[in-house]
Design a protein around this motif. Structure first.
Motif, PDB file in Angstrom:
ATOM      1  N   THR A 177       0.825  -1.203   0.000  1.00 39.86           N
ATOM      2  CA  THR A 177       0.000   0.000   0.000  1.00 39.86           C
ATOM      3  C   THR A 177       0.861   1.255   0.000  1.00 39.86           C
ATOM      4  O   THR A 177       0.632   2.185  -0.777  1.00 39.86           O
ATOM      5  N   LEU A 178       1.857   1.288   0.870  1.00 40.84           N
ATOM      6  CA  LEU A 178       2.728   2.473   0.950  1.00 40.84           C
ATOM      7  C   LEU A 178       3.456   2.724  -0.365  1.00 40.84           C
ATOM      8  O   LEU A 178       3.576   3.878  -0.790  1.00 40.84           O
ATOM      9  N   ALA A 179       3.951   1.686  -1.006  1.00 38.99           N
ATOM     10  CA  ALA A 179       4.650   1.861  -2.284  1.00 38.99           C
ATOM     11  C   ALA A 179       3.702   2.410  -3.347  1.00 38.99           C
ATOM     12  O   ALA A 179       4.065   3.325  -4.104  1.00 38.99           O
ATOM     13  N   ALA A 180       2.478   1.892  -3.385  1.00 37.83           N
ATOM     14  CA  ALA A 180       1.490   2.380  -4.358  1.00 37.83           C
ATOM     15  C   ALA A 180       1.150   3.847  -4.089  1.00 37.83           C
ATOM     16  O   ALA A 180       1.077   4.659  -5.026  1.00 37.83           O
ATOM     17  N   TRP A 181       0.960   4.198  -2.814  1.00 38.63           N
ATOM     18  CA  TRP A 181       0.641   5.582  -2.477  1.00 38.63           C
ATOM     19  C   TRP A 181       1.811   6.509  -2.785  1.00 38.63           C
ATOM     20  O   TRP A 181       1.612   7.629  -3.260  1.00 38.63           O
ATOM     21  N   ALA A 182       3.030   6.049  -2.507  1.00 41.37           N
ATOM     22  CA  ALA A 182       4.206   6.875  -2.796  1.00 41.37           C
ATOM     23  C   ALA A 182       4.260   7.202  -4.291  1.00 41.37           C
ATOM     24  O   ALA A 182       4.522   8.347  -4.671  1.00 41.37           O
ATOM     25  N   LYS A 183       3.980   6.222  -5.115  1.00 48.21           N
ATOM     26  CA  LYS A 183       3.971   6.464  -6.569  1.00 48.21           C
ATOM     27  C   LYS A 183       2.896   7.481  -6.934  1.00 48.21           C
ATOM     28  O   LYS A 183       3.137   8.389  -7.738  1.00 48.21           O
ATOM     29  N   GLU A 184       1.717   7.349  -6.362  1.00 51.33           N
ATOM     30  CA  GLU A 184       0.623   8.293  -6.641  1.00 51.33           C
ATOM     31  C   GLU A 184       0.984   9.708  -6.203  1.00 51.33           C
ATOM     32  O   GLU A 184       0.554  10.681  -6.815  1.00 51.33           O
ATOM     33  N   LEU A 185       1.759   9.806  -5.149  1.00 53.45           N
ATOM     34  CA  LEU A 185       2.179  11.115  -4.638  1.00 53.45           C
ATOM     35  C   LEU A 185       3.399  11.654  -5.386  1.00 53.45           C
ATOM     36  O   LEU A 185       3.933  12.702  -5.018  1.00 53.45           O
ATOM     37  N   GLY A 186       3.842  10.934  -6.412  1.00 54.76           N
ATOM     38  CA  GLY A 186       5.004  11.375  -7.182  1.00 54.76           C
ATOM     39  C   GLY A 186       6.316  11.130  -6.470  1.00 54.76           C
ATOM     40  O   GLY A 186       7.318  11.778  -6.767  1.00 54.76           O
ATOM     41  N   ARG A 187       6.317  10.220  -5.521  1.00 46.73           N
ATOM     42  CA  ARG A 187       7.511   9.918  -4.734  1.00 46.73           C
ATOM     43  C   ARG A 187       8.052   8.539  -5.108  1.00 46.73           C
ATOM     44  O   ARG A 187       8.093   7.618  -4.296  1.00 46.73           O
ATOM     45  N   ASP A 188       8.483   8.409  -6.358  1.00 49.72           N
ATOM     46  CA  ASP A 188       9.057   7.146  -6.813  1.00 49.72           C
ATOM     47  C   ASP A 188      10.312   6.791  -6.019  1.00 49.72           C
ATOM     48  O   ASP A 188      10.627   5.613  -5.850  1.00 49.72           O
ATOM     49  N   ASP A 189      11.009   7.805  -5.519  1.00 53.06           N
ATOM     50  CA  ASP A 189      12.193   7.553  -4.692  1.00 53.06           C
ATOM     51  C   ASP A 189      11.811   6.810  -3.419  1.00 53.06           C
ATOM     52  O   ASP A 189      12.444   5.812  -3.053  1.00 53.06           O
ATOM     53  N   CYS A 190      10.749   7.263  -2.776  1.00 55.92           N
ATOM     54  CA  CYS A 190      10.263   6.584  -1.567  1.00 55.92           C
ATOM     55  C   CYS A 190       9.715   5.197  -1.914  1.00 55.92           C
ATOM     56  O   CYS A 190       9.957   4.228  -1.191  1.00 55.92           O
ATOM     57  N   ALA A 191       8.996   5.110  -3.012  1.00 49.66           N
ATOM     58  CA  ALA A 191       8.409   3.833  -3.432  1.00 49.66           C
ATOM     59  C   ALA A 191       9.489   2.783  -3.638  1.00 49.66           C
ATOM     60  O   ALA A 191       9.326   1.623  -3.219  1.00 49.66           O
ATOM     61  N   SER A 192      10.610   3.160  -4.258  1.00 48.34           N
ATOM     62  CA  SER A 192      11.650   2.162  -4.527  1.00 48.34           C
ATOM     63  C   SER A 192      12.242   1.611  -3.229  1.00 48.34           C
ATOM     64  O   SER A 192      12.540   0.418  -3.140  1.00 48.34           O
ATOM     65  N   VAL A 193      12.363   2.444  -2.207  1.00 51.99           N
ATOM     66  CA  VAL A 193      12.878   1.981  -0.915  1.00 51.99           C
ATOM     67  C   VAL A 193      11.850   1.068  -0.246  1.00 51.99           C
ATOM     68  O   VAL A 193      12.198   0.004   0.286  1.00 51.99           O
ATOM     69  N   LEU A 194      10.587   1.449  -0.290  1.00 58.25           N
ATOM     70  CA  LEU A 194       9.522   0.632   0.300  1.00 58.25           C
ATOM     71  C   LEU A 194       9.400  -0.710  -0.416  1.00 58.25           C
ATOM     72  O   LEU A 194       9.128  -1.744   0.212  1.00 58.25           O
ATOM     73  N   LEU A 195       9.620  -0.714  -1.724  1.00 55.50           N
ATOM     74  CA  LEU A 195       9.550  -1.959  -2.492  1.00 55.50           C
ATOM     75  C   LEU A 195      10.674  -2.919  -2.118  1.00 55.50           C
ATOM     76  O   LEU A 195      10.496  -4.142  -2.220  1.00 55.50           O
ATOM     77  N   GLU A 196      11.813  -2.405  -1.657  1.00 58.06           N
ATOM     78  CA  GLU A 196      12.879  -3.282  -1.152  1.00 58.06           C
ATOM     79  C   GLU A 196      12.371  -4.060   0.060  1.00 58.06           C
ATOM     80  O   GLU A 196      12.587  -5.273   0.164  1.00 58.06           O
ATOM     81  N   ASN A 197      11.702  -3.361   0.983  1.00 55.48           N
ATOM     82  CA  ASN A 197      11.150  -4.032   2.155  1.00 55.48           C
ATOM     83  C   ASN A 197      10.075  -5.028   1.745  1.00 55.48           C
ATOM     84  O   ASN A 197      10.030  -6.150   2.263  1.00 55.48           O
ATOM     85  N   LEU A 198       9.216  -4.636   0.806  1.00 54.74           N
ATOM     86  CA  LEU A 198       8.158  -5.533   0.344  1.00 54.74           C
ATOM     87  C   LEU A 198       8.742  -6.812  -0.246  1.00 54.74           C
ATOM     88  O   LEU A 198       8.270  -7.913   0.052  1.00 54.74           O
ATOM     89  N   LYS A 199       9.767  -6.682  -1.042  1.00 49.23           N
ATOM     90  CA  LYS A 199      10.422  -7.846  -1.661  1.00 49.23           C
ATOM     91  C   LYS A 199      10.946  -8.796  -0.580  1.00 49.23           C
ATOM     92  O   LYS A 199      10.775 -10.014  -0.678  1.00 49.23           O
ATOM     93  N   GLU A 200      11.577  -8.251   0.453  1.00 46.83           N
ATOM     94  CA  GLU A 200      12.088  -9.088   1.545  1.00 46.83           C
ATOM     95  C   GLU A 200      10.964  -9.774   2.309  1.00 46.83           C
ATOM     96  O   GLU A 200      11.093 -10.951   2.677  1.00 46.83           O
ATOM     97  N   GLU A 201       9.866  -9.064   2.541  1.00 47.45           N
ATOM     98  CA  GLU A 201       8.740  -9.665   3.277  1.00 47.45           C
ATOM     99  C   GLU A 201       8.128 -10.813   2.484  1.00 47.45           C
ATOM    100  O   GLU A 201       7.797 -11.863   3.045  1.00 47.45           O
ATOM    101  N   LYS A 202       7.976 -10.629   1.183  1.00 46.41           N
ATOM    102  CA  LYS A 202       7.420 -11.701   0.348  1.00 46.41           C
ATOM    103  C   LYS A 202       8.355 -12.906   0.325  1.00 46.41           C
ATOM    104  O   LYS A 202       7.897 -14.051   0.377  1.00 46.41           O
ATOM    105  N   ALA A 203       9.660 -12.657   0.269  1.00 44.48           N
ATOM    106  CA  ALA A 203      10.634 -13.756   0.284  1.00 44.48           C
ATOM    107  C   ALA A 203      10.591 -14.498   1.622  1.00 44.48           C
ATOM    108  O   ALA A 203      10.657 -15.734   1.652  1.00 44.48           O
ATOM    109  N   ALA A 204      10.476 -13.763   2.715  1.00 43.37           N
ATOM    110  CA  ALA A 204      10.397 -14.390   4.034  1.00 43.37           C
ATOM    111  C   ALA A 204       9.143 -15.253   4.144  1.00 43.37           C
ATOM    112  O   ALA A 204       9.199 -16.381   4.658  1.00 43.37           O
ATOM    113  N   ASP A 205       8.026 -14.756   3.638  1.00 50.11           N
ATOM    114  CA  ASP A 205       6.786 -15.516   3.663  1.00 50.11           C
ATOM    115  C   ASP A 205       6.920 -16.803   2.843  1.00 50.11           C
ATOM    116  O   ASP A 205       6.509 -17.875   3.286  1.00 50.11           O
TER     117      ASP A 205
END
Length: 167
Positions: A123-151
Protein backbone atom coordinates in the motif's frame (compact mmCIF):
# COMPACT_ATOMS: atom_id res chain seq x y z
CA UNK A 1 -4.11 11.03 15.90
CA UNK A 2 -6.81 8.60 16.78
CA UNK A 3 -10.10 7.10 15.81
CA UNK A 4 -12.83 9.52 14.82
CA UNK A 5 -10.53 12.50 14.39
CA UNK A 6 -9.79 14.46 11.27
CA UNK A 7 -5.99 14.55 11.58
CA UNK A 8 -5.66 12.84 8.20
CA UNK A 9 -6.78 15.39 5.65
CA UNK A 10 -4.89 14.33 2.53
CA UNK A 11 -3.32 11.33 0.82
CA UNK A 12 0.04 12.63 2.02
CA UNK A 13 -1.21 12.64 5.62
CA UNK A 14 -2.48 9.09 5.15
CA UNK A 15 0.87 8.03 3.67
CA UNK A 16 2.79 9.48 6.63
CA UNK A 17 0.37 7.97 9.16
CA UNK A 18 0.73 4.52 7.58
CA UNK A 19 4.50 4.95 7.40
CA UNK A 20 4.45 5.64 11.15
CA UNK A 21 2.22 2.58 11.64
CA UNK A 22 4.68 0.19 9.94
CA UNK A 23 7.62 1.86 11.68
CA UNK A 24 6.02 1.08 15.04
CA UNK A 25 5.13 -2.42 13.82
CA UNK A 26 8.71 -3.18 12.75
CA UNK A 27 9.98 -2.11 16.18
CA UNK A 28 7.46 -4.39 17.89
CA UNK A 29 8.45 -7.25 15.60
CA UNK A 30 12.13 -6.67 16.42
CA UNK A 31 11.24 -6.97 20.12
CA UNK A 32 9.15 -10.15 19.61
CA UNK A 33 11.50 -12.10 17.33
CA UNK A 34 14.13 -13.00 19.98
CA UNK A 35 11.44 -14.79 22.01
CA UNK A 36 10.25 -16.64 18.90
CA UNK A 37 13.86 -17.63 18.14
CA UNK A 38 14.24 -18.99 21.69
CA UNK A 39 11.04 -21.02 21.35
CA UNK A 40 11.95 -22.57 17.99
CA UNK A 41 13.39 -26.09 18.17
CA UNK A 42 14.02 -26.68 14.46
CA UNK A 43 17.49 -25.37 13.53
CA UNK A 44 16.36 -24.17 10.08
CA UNK A 45 13.40 -22.30 11.58
CA UNK A 46 15.62 -20.79 14.28
CA UNK A 47 18.12 -19.67 11.62
CA UNK A 48 15.35 -18.24 9.42
CA UNK A 49 13.96 -16.21 12.31
CA UNK A 50 17.44 -14.97 13.22
CA UNK A 51 18.00 -13.87 9.63
CA UNK A 52 14.65 -12.11 9.63
CA UNK A 53 15.58 -10.23 12.78
CA UNK A 54 18.57 -8.82 10.90
CA UNK A 55 16.31 -7.96 7.96
CA UNK A 56 13.89 -6.24 10.31
CA UNK A 57 16.65 -3.95 11.59
CA UNK A 58 17.61 -3.09 7.99
CA UNK A 59 13.95 -2.45 7.15
CA UNK A 60 13.70 -0.02 10.06
CA UNK A 61 16.75 1.81 8.67
CA UNK A 62 15.09 1.98 5.25
CA UNK A 63 11.91 3.36 6.81
CA UNK A 64 13.97 6.05 8.52
CA UNK A 65 15.42 6.86 5.10
CA UNK A 66 11.88 7.22 3.68
CA UNK A 67 10.91 9.57 6.53
CA UNK A 68 13.98 11.69 5.75
CA UNK A 69 13.39 11.62 1.99
CA UNK A 70 9.79 12.68 2.55
CA UNK A 71 10.85 15.46 4.92
CA UNK A 72 8.91 14.34 7.98
CA UNK A 73 9.94 13.54 11.52
CA UNK A 74 10.82 9.90 12.20
CA UNK A 75 8.38 8.29 14.60
CA UNK A 76 5.76 5.64 15.08
CA UNK A 77 2.10 5.53 15.97
CA UNK A 78 0.51 2.77 17.98
CA UNK A 79 -0.64 -0.12 15.81
CA UNK A 80 -3.28 -2.26 17.51
CA UNK A 81 -3.22 -4.72 14.60
CA UNK A 82 0.42 -5.76 15.04
CA UNK A 83 0.06 -5.68 18.82
CA UNK A 84 -2.82 -8.14 18.50
CA UNK A 85 -0.98 -10.42 16.08
CA UNK A 86 2.05 -10.54 18.37
CA UNK A 87 -0.07 -11.10 21.49
CA UNK A 88 -1.94 -13.93 19.81
CA UNK A 89 1.36 -15.52 18.79
CA UNK A 90 2.61 -15.36 22.38
CA UNK A 91 -0.58 -16.93 23.69
CA UNK A 92 -0.76 -19.73 21.13
CA UNK A 93 2.90 -20.70 21.23
CA UNK A 94 2.89 -20.51 25.02
CA UNK A 95 0.12 -23.13 25.13
CA UNK A 96 1.97 -25.73 23.04
CA UNK A 97 4.11 -28.29 24.88
CA UNK A 98 5.17 -30.42 21.88
CA UNK A 99 8.22 -28.87 20.19
CA UNK A 100 7.20 -29.88 16.66
CA UNK A 101 3.71 -28.48 17.09
CA UNK A 102 5.19 -25.30 18.59
CA UNK A 103 7.41 -24.90 15.51
CA UNK A 104 4.31 -25.16 13.29
CA UNK A 105 2.58 -22.56 15.47
CA UNK A 106 5.63 -20.28 15.27
CA UNK A 107 5.60 -20.45 11.47
CA UNK A 108 1.90 -19.61 11.41
CA UNK A 109 2.47 -16.68 13.75
CA UNK A 110 5.44 -15.44 11.72
CA UNK A 111 3.39 -15.65 8.53
CA UNK A 112 0.58 -13.61 10.09
CA UNK A 113 3.18 -10.92 10.80
CA UNK A 114 4.60 -11.19 7.27
CA UNK A 115 1.17 -10.84 5.70
CA UNK A 116 0.49 -7.70 7.71
CA UNK A 117 3.81 -6.24 6.61
CA UNK A 118 3.17 -7.19 2.98
CA UNK A 119 -0.13 -5.29 2.98
CA UNK A 120 1.46 -2.21 4.53
CA UNK A 121 4.49 -2.08 2.24
CA UNK A 122 2.43 -2.76 -0.88
CA UNK A 123 0.00 0.00 0.00
CA UNK A 124 2.73 2.47 0.95
CA UNK A 125 4.65 1.86 -2.28
CA UNK A 126 1.49 2.38 -4.36
CA UNK A 127 0.64 5.58 -2.48
CA UNK A 128 4.21 6.88 -2.80
CA UNK A 129 3.97 6.46 -6.57
CA UNK A 130 0.62 8.29 -6.64
CA UNK A 131 2.18 11.12 -4.64
CA UNK A 132 5.00 11.38 -7.18
CA UNK A 133 7.51 9.92 -4.73
CA UNK A 134 9.06 7.15 -6.81
CA UNK A 135 12.19 7.55 -4.69
CA UNK A 136 10.26 6.58 -1.57
CA UNK A 137 8.41 3.83 -3.43
CA UNK A 138 11.65 2.16 -4.53
CA UNK A 139 12.88 1.98 -0.91
CA UNK A 140 9.52 0.63 0.30
CA UNK A 141 9.55 -1.96 -2.49
CA UNK A 142 12.88 -3.28 -1.15
CA UNK A 143 11.15 -4.03 2.15
CA UNK A 144 8.16 -5.53 0.34
CA UNK A 145 10.42 -7.85 -1.66
CA UNK A 146 12.09 -9.09 1.55
CA UNK A 147 8.74 -9.66 3.28
CA UNK A 148 7.42 -11.70 0.35
CA UNK A 149 10.63 -13.76 0.28
CA UNK A 150 10.40 -14.39 4.03
CA UNK A 151 6.79 -15.52 3.66
CA UNK A 152 7.71 -17.88 0.81
CA UNK A 153 10.60 -19.28 2.86
CA UNK A 154 8.30 -19.92 5.83
CA UNK A 155 5.74 -21.64 3.59
CA UNK A 156 8.41 -23.85 2.08
CA UNK A 157 9.68 -24.88 5.52
CA UNK A 158 6.20 -25.61 6.78
CA UNK A 159 5.07 -27.53 3.71
CA UNK A 160 8.28 -29.49 3.17
CA UNK A 161 8.61 -30.94 6.65
CA UNK A 162 7.61 -28.97 9.75
CA UNK A 163 3.84 -29.36 9.38
CA UNK A 164 4.28 -33.08 8.62
CA UNK A 165 6.49 -33.51 11.68
CA UNK A 166 3.91 -31.71 13.84
CA UNK A 167 1.05 -33.85 12.50
Amino acid sequence: MGFFTYDIKSMDDLFVHTLRDIYYAEHQIAKALPNMIDQASDPQLKNGLENHLGETHRQIERLEKVFQMHGVEIGGVSCPAIDGIIQEAKEVTGEVADKSVRDAALIAAAQAVEHYEITRYGTLAAWAKELGRDDCASVLLENLKEEKAADAHLSAMAESRLNRRAA
